[in-house]
Design an enzyme around this catalytic site. Structure first.
Site, PDB file in Angstrom:
ATOM      1  N   GLY A 237     -57.726   3.590 -29.962  1.00  0.00           N
ATOM      2  CA  GLY A 237     -56.524   3.072 -30.603  1.00  0.00           C
ATOM      3  C   GLY A 237     -56.892   2.457 -31.928  1.00  0.00           C
TER       4      GLY A 237
ATOM      5  N   LYS B 222     -65.059  -1.479 -23.498  1.00  0.00           N
ATOM      6  CA  LYS B 222     -64.059  -1.626 -24.555  1.00  0.00           C
ATOM      7  C   LYS B 222     -64.765  -2.217 -25.770  1.00  0.00           C
ATOM      8  CE  LYS B 222     -59.438  -3.475 -25.275  1.00  0.00           C
ATOM      9  NZ  LYS B 222     -58.339  -4.237 -24.636  1.00  0.00           N
TER      10      LYS B 222
ATOM     11  N   ASP C 173     -50.729  -7.315 -27.000  1.00  0.00           N
ATOM     12  CA  ASP C 173     -49.921  -6.101 -27.131  1.00  0.00           C
ATOM     13  C   ASP C 173     -48.603  -6.245 -26.412  1.00  0.00           C
ATOM     14  OD1 ASP C 173     -51.895  -4.967 -28.633  1.00  0.00           O
ATOM     15  OD2 ASP C 173     -52.759  -3.808 -27.007  1.00  0.00           O
TER      16      ASP C 173
END
Length: 176
Positions: A62, A82, A176
């Site tokens: 992303g 991540k 988010d």
């Protein structure tokens, strides 16, 4: 490496990293930045390892970073790594905030929330080690040609709401 990328050739990242083992992790992070800026495909920029983790594949990407499928060589289990893109933090305060959020998220314990096993720095790179959950993401599920039945969608939405509620009860609000 940069000349190869700019001219459309596939540079041999593994060979370059092997030639400079003393700076391999820093060099890998730098090359990942070159790949990101110049649009090199994910396969060329797949690191072989990060810390004690052997990287197997890219799970997703992303605007903020990438998530890799990896094997924990100590515990012999699959995990998700991540990793923010190189240089996403404008200041040391932003980096500290990111690490604090990871520590807070690591305290969450709910079936609908992946478990965070570890967070560490590998040179300039920050890495969050998370539980790997095999399956499809929600975007892929919803993009299937046949719409899921309404009762299945309702169950999924309920699970998401319960997980978000559990996180909020612990004082964690996802950006988010």
């Amino acid at each position: 490496y940069l000349a190869d990328v700019q001219e459309g050739r596939s540079p041999n990242k593994a060979e370059l990293l092997a030639a400079h083992p003393e700076i391999a992790s820093q060099l890998d992070a730098c090359l990942a930045g070159i790949d990101l800026v110049h649009g090199a495909s994910g396969e060329e920029s797949l690191p072989r390892s990060v810390g004690r983790y052997t990287v197997l594949d890219t799970l997703g990407e992303g605007a903020f970073g990438r998530v890799y499928l990896a094997r924990d060589t100590e515990l012999n289990r699959l995990v998700a790594l991540k990793m923010p893109h190189v240089g996403p933090f404008a200041s040391a305060d932003e980096l500290d905030q990111f690490l604090q959020e990871a520590r807070t998220a690591a305290q969450l314990d709910h079936d609908g929330i992946v478990t965070i096993y570890d967070v560490f720095r590998d040179g300039e790179q920050v890495v969050i080690v998370q539980q790997y959950v095999d399956g499809h993401d929600l975007r892929t599920f919803l993009a299937t040609p046949q719409s899921p039945p309404p009762h299945r969608c309702a169950r999924i939405l309920l699970g998401i709401a319960e997980a978000v509620s559990a996180a909020h009860e612990c004082g964690f609000v996802h950006r988010d």
